[in-house]
Design a protein around this motif. Structure first.
Motif, PDB file in Angstrom:
ATOM      1  N   PHE A 109       0.861  -1.197   0.000  1.00 30.59           N
ATOM      2  CA  PHE A 109       0.000   0.000   0.000  1.00 30.59           C
ATOM      3  C   PHE A 109       0.897   1.247   0.000  1.00 30.59           C
ATOM      4  O   PHE A 109       0.731   2.157  -0.819  1.00 30.59           O
ATOM      5  CB  PHE A 109      -0.919  -0.044   1.231  1.00 30.59           C
ATOM      6  N   ASN A 110       1.884   1.248   0.883  1.00 31.07           N
ATOM      7  CA  ASN A 110       2.803   2.395   0.960  1.00 31.07           C
ATOM      8  C   ASN A 110       3.715   2.481  -0.257  1.00 31.07           C
ATOM      9  O   ASN A 110       4.068   3.573  -0.705  1.00 31.07           O
ATOM     10  CB  ASN A 110       3.624   2.333   2.249  1.00 31.07           C
ATOM     11  N   PHE A 111       4.078   1.305  -0.801  1.00 31.59           N
ATOM     12  CA  PHE A 111       4.970   1.320  -1.975  1.00 31.59           C
ATOM     13  C   PHE A 111       4.243   1.861  -3.208  1.00 31.59           C
ATOM     14  O   PHE A 111       4.869   2.477  -4.083  1.00 31.59           O
ATOM     15  CB  PHE A 111       5.540  -0.079  -2.249  1.00 31.59           C
ATOM     16  N   GLU A 112       2.937   1.670  -3.273  1.00 27.84           N
ATOM     17  CA  GLU A 112       2.166   2.240  -4.389  1.00 27.84           C
ATOM     18  C   GLU A 112       2.175   3.773  -4.282  1.00 27.84           C
ATOM     19  O   GLU A 112       2.297   4.472  -5.288  1.00 27.84           O
ATOM     20  CB  GLU A 112       0.726   1.711  -4.388  1.00 27.84           C
ATOM     21  N   ILE A 113       2.071   4.282  -3.067  1.00 30.12           N
ATOM     22  CA  ILE A 113       2.140   5.743  -2.870  1.00 30.12           C
ATOM     23  C   ILE A 113       3.552   6.224  -3.224  1.00 30.12           C
ATOM     24  O   ILE A 113       3.728   7.249  -3.892  1.00 30.12           O
ATOM     25  CB  ILE A 113       1.764   6.133  -1.426  1.00 30.12           C
ATOM     26  N   GLU A 114       4.550   5.439  -2.803  1.00 32.25           N
ATOM     27  CA  GLU A 114       5.940   5.783  -3.143  1.00 32.25           C
ATOM     28  C   GLU A 114       6.118   5.790  -4.670  1.00 32.25           C
ATOM     29  O   GLU A 114       6.819   6.646  -5.218  1.00 32.25           O
ATOM     30  CB  GLU A 114       6.903   4.763  -2.504  1.00 32.25           C
ATOM     31  N   SER A 115       5.454   4.859  -5.364  1.00 31.73           N
ATOM     32  CA  SER A 115       5.535   4.812  -6.831  1.00 31.73           C
ATOM     33  C   SER A 115       4.994   6.117  -7.424  1.00 31.73           C
ATOM     34  O   SER A 115       5.589   6.684  -8.349  1.00 31.73           O
ATOM     35  CB  SER A 115       4.724   3.638  -7.378  1.00 31.73           C
ATOM     36  N   ALA A 116       3.881   6.582  -6.891  1.00 36.76           N
ATOM     37  CA  ALA A 116       3.302   7.851  -7.370  1.00 36.76           C
ATOM     38  C   ALA A 116       4.313   8.989  -7.168  1.00 36.76           C
ATOM     39  O   ALA A 116       4.507   9.831  -8.044  1.00 36.76           O
ATOM     40  CB  ALA A 116       2.008   8.154  -6.625  1.00 36.76           C
ATOM     41  N   TYR A 117       4.976   8.966  -6.027  1.00 33.64           N
ATOM     42  CA  TYR A 117       5.956   9.994  -5.679  1.00 33.64           C
ATOM     43  C   TYR A 117       7.153   9.956  -6.650  1.00 33.64           C
ATOM     44  O   TYR A 117       7.606  10.995  -7.148  1.00 33.64           O
ATOM     45  CB  TYR A 117       6.408   9.697  -4.247  1.00 33.64           C
ATOM     46  N   VAL A 118       7.601   8.723  -6.955  1.00 31.93           N
ATOM     47  CA  VAL A 118       8.716   8.528  -7.905  1.00 31.93           C
ATOM     48  C   VAL A 118       8.318   9.087  -9.275  1.00 31.93           C
ATOM     49  O   VAL A 118       9.095   9.817  -9.916  1.00 31.93           O
ATOM     50  CB  VAL A 118       9.058   7.009  -8.011  1.00 31.93           C
ATOM     51  N   TYR A 119       7.089   8.778  -9.727  1.00 31.38           N
ATOM     52  CA  TYR A 119       6.671   9.223 -11.058  1.00 31.38           C
ATOM     53  C   TYR A 119       6.396  10.733 -11.104  1.00 31.38           C
ATOM     54  O   TYR A 119       6.616  11.358 -12.142  1.00 31.38           O
ATOM     55  CB  TYR A 119       5.458   8.410 -11.544  1.00 31.38           C
ATOM     56  N   GLU A 167      -0.993   5.126  -9.904  1.00 29.88           N
ATOM     57  CA  GLU A 167      -0.376   4.541  -8.694  1.00 29.88           C
ATOM     58  C   GLU A 167      -1.191   4.886  -7.447  1.00 29.88           C
ATOM     59  O   GLU A 167      -1.356   4.046  -6.567  1.00 29.88           O
ATOM     60  CB  GLU A 167       1.070   5.007  -8.536  1.00 29.88           C
ATOM     61  N   MET A 168      -1.710   6.107  -7.395  1.00 30.44           N
ATOM     62  CA  MET A 168      -2.546   6.471  -6.247  1.00 30.44           C
ATOM     63  C   MET A 168      -3.844   5.660  -6.252  1.00 30.44           C
ATOM     64  O   MET A 168      -4.348   5.292  -5.186  1.00 30.44           O
ATOM     65  CB  MET A 168      -2.845   7.981  -6.240  1.00 30.44           C
ATOM     66  N   ALA A 169      -4.342   5.346  -7.446  1.00 28.43           N
ATOM     67  CA  ALA A 169      -5.537   4.495  -7.534  1.00 28.43           C
ATOM     68  C   ALA A 169      -5.201   3.071  -7.061  1.00 28.43           C
ATOM     69  O   ALA A 169      -6.016   2.417  -6.405  1.00 28.43           O
ATOM     70  CB  ALA A 169      -6.073   4.485  -8.966  1.00 28.43           C
ATOM     71  N   HIS A 170      -3.992   2.610  -7.377  1.00 31.70           N
ATOM     72  CA  HIS A 170      -3.556   1.280  -6.896  1.00 31.70           C
ATOM     73  C   HIS A 170      -3.483   1.279  -5.364  1.00 31.70           C
ATOM     74  O   HIS A 170      -3.929   0.337  -4.716  1.00 31.70           O
ATOM     75  CB  HIS A 170      -2.175   0.897  -7.445  1.00 31.70           C
ATOM     76  N   ALA A 171      -2.904   2.343  -4.817  1.00 37.93           N
ATOM     77  CA  ALA A 171      -2.795   2.453  -3.354  1.00 37.93           C
ATOM     78  C   ALA A 171      -4.192   2.398  -2.744  1.00 37.93           C
ATOM     79  O   ALA A 171      -4.413   1.738  -1.725  1.00 37.93           O
ATOM     80  CB  ALA A 171      -2.094   3.748  -2.970  1.00 37.93           C
ATOM     81  N   ARG A 172      -5.136   3.071  -3.402  1.00 33.20           N
ATOM     82  CA  ARG A 172      -6.509   3.100  -2.883  1.00 33.20           C
ATOM     83  C   ARG A 172      -7.138   1.703  -2.879  1.00 33.20           C
ATOM     84  O   ARG A 172      -7.913   1.358  -1.985  1.00 33.20           O
ATOM     85  CB  ARG A 172      -7.348   4.076  -3.725  1.00 33.20           C
ATOM     86  N   LYS A 173      -6.791   0.908  -3.893  1.00 35.25           N
ATOM     87  CA  LYS A 173      -7.309  -0.469  -3.936  1.00 35.25           C
ATOM     88  C   LYS A 173      -6.809  -1.256  -2.717  1.00 35.25           C
ATOM     89  O   LYS A 173      -7.568  -1.999  -2.101  1.00 35.25           O
ATOM     90  CB  LYS A 173      -6.859  -1.181  -5.223  1.00 35.25           C
ATOM     91  N   PHE A 174      -5.519  -1.098  -2.394  1.00 35.98           N
ATOM     92  CA  PHE A 174      -4.977  -1.778  -1.201  1.00 35.98           C
ATOM     93  C   PHE A 174      -5.677  -1.259   0.060  1.00 35.98           C
ATOM     94  O   PHE A 174      -6.039  -2.036   0.936  1.00 35.98           O
ATOM     95  CB  PHE A 174      -3.454  -1.581  -1.088  1.00 35.98           C
ATOM     96  N   TYR A 175      -5.851   0.043   0.102  1.00 34.11           N
ATOM     97  CA  TYR A 175      -6.513   0.667   1.253  1.00 34.11           C
ATOM     98  C   TYR A 175      -7.919   0.074   1.445  1.00 34.11           C
ATOM     99  O   TYR A 175      -8.270  -0.389   2.533  1.00 34.11           O
ATOM    100  CB  TYR A 175      -6.580   2.180   1.006  1.00 34.11           C
ATOM    101  N   ASP A 176      -8.694   0.080   0.366  1.00 33.00           N
ATOM    102  CA  ASP A 176     -10.080  -0.415   0.449  1.00 33.00           C
ATOM    103  C   ASP A 176     -10.121  -1.890   0.829  1.00 33.00           C
ATOM    104  O   ASP A 176     -10.944  -2.300   1.641  1.00 33.00           O
ATOM    105  CB  ASP A 176     -10.803  -0.211  -0.898  1.00 33.00           C
ATOM    106  N   TYR A 177      -9.214  -2.658   0.238  1.00 31.24           N
ATOM    107  CA  TYR A 177      -9.204  -4.096   0.538  1.00 31.24           C
ATOM    108  C   TYR A 177      -8.882  -4.336   2.005  1.00 31.24           C
ATOM    109  O   TYR A 177      -9.559  -5.120   2.681  1.00 31.24           O
ATOM    110  CB  TYR A 177      -8.197  -4.826  -0.366  1.00 31.24           C
ATOM    111  N   MET A 178      -7.873  -3.648   2.506  1.00 31.40           N
ATOM    112  CA  MET A 178      -7.503  -3.844   3.912  1.00 31.40           C
ATOM    113  C   MET A 178      -8.646  -3.439   4.843  1.00 31.40           C
ATOM    114  O   MET A 178      -8.951  -4.132   5.809  1.00 31.40           O
ATOM    115  CB  MET A 178      -6.215  -3.072   4.233  1.00 31.40           C
ATOM    116  N   MET A 179      -9.295  -2.326   4.528  1.00 30.07           N
ATOM    117  CA  MET A 179     -10.427  -1.892   5.342  1.00 30.07           C
ATOM    118  C   MET A 179     -11.547  -2.932   5.331  1.00 30.07           C
ATOM    119  O   MET A 179     -12.136  -3.233   6.371  1.00 30.07           O
ATOM    120  CB  MET A 179     -10.962  -0.544   4.839  1.00 30.07           C
ATOM    121  N   GLU A 180     -11.813  -3.484   4.144  1.00 28.69           N
ATOM    122  CA  GLU A 180     -12.855  -4.526   4.034  1.00 28.69           C
ATOM    123  C   GLU A 180     -12.509  -5.736   4.898  1.00 28.69           C
ATOM    124  O   GLU A 180     -13.400  -6.431   5.393  1.00 28.69           O
ATOM    125  CB  GLU A 180     -12.970  -4.999   2.575  1.00 28.69           C
TER     126      GLU A 180
END
Ligand code: FEO
Length: 159
Positions: free
Chosen positions: A12-22, A48-61
């Motif tokens: 989840f954090n690495f997807e946010i990091e990916s957005a930051y890199v790009y 990448e932020m949308a990917h992070a959101r998918k991890f976020y939503d899944y973990m919350m679920e």
């Protein structure tokens, strides 16, 4: 947090990091006057932020609250445009490796939900690597010629 959720949280954090890199790559190409390359990278960062959101939503679920961690400063300078996209390709390979490792962990723990959740990412990673590989090949042929770069810049503006 279990080993599996810890791995999901890291990704989840690495997807946010990916957005930051790009976004940092977007700033670099923008500073060199390549608005199409910039547009491409900004779109990539949004994905990448949308990917992070998918991890976020899944973990919350799954009743696991995602935890935000520190993000390292991304690389800001590159020698060539090809180097930018080669770095992006290598970054995507790391993402793919991470996803596959989490998948294996989910298999070991018998977590069918996580395996099903990650199927989308396996396909997405194949596409992302293929997309960046194509750009690197194109830039190899362009060989830093400004003429070729400007034509390609206009093309990437269409993403
Ligand atoms: Fe979310 Fe490009 O990996």
């Amino acid at each position: 947090m279990s080993k599996l959720y810890d791995a999901l949280n890291k990704q989840f954090n690495f997807e946010i990091e990916s957005a930051y890199v790009y976004m940092a790559m977007a700033a670099y190409v923008d500073s060199k006057g390549m608005s199409g390359f910039n547009h491409f990278m900004v779109q990539q960062a949004k994905e990448e932020m949308a990917h992070a959101r998918k991890f976020y939503d899944y973990m919350m679920e799954m009743d696991q609250t995602p935890v935000y961690t520190e993000i390292p400063a991304p690389k800001a300078e590159y020698g060539t445009f090809k180097e930018v996209f080669e770095t992006a390709l290598e970054h995507e390979k790391v993402v793919t490796k991470n996803i596959k490792e989490i998948y294996k962990l989910a298999q070991e723990e018998g977590c069918l939900d996580t395996q099903q959740f990650l199927n989308w990412f396996l396909e997405e990673q194949r596409e992302e690597e293929d997309s960046f590989r194509g750009i690197v090949e194109r830039l190899e042929r362009i060989n830093e010629s400004w003429n070729g770069l400007y034509i390609y810049d206009r093309e990437l503006a269409q993403r």
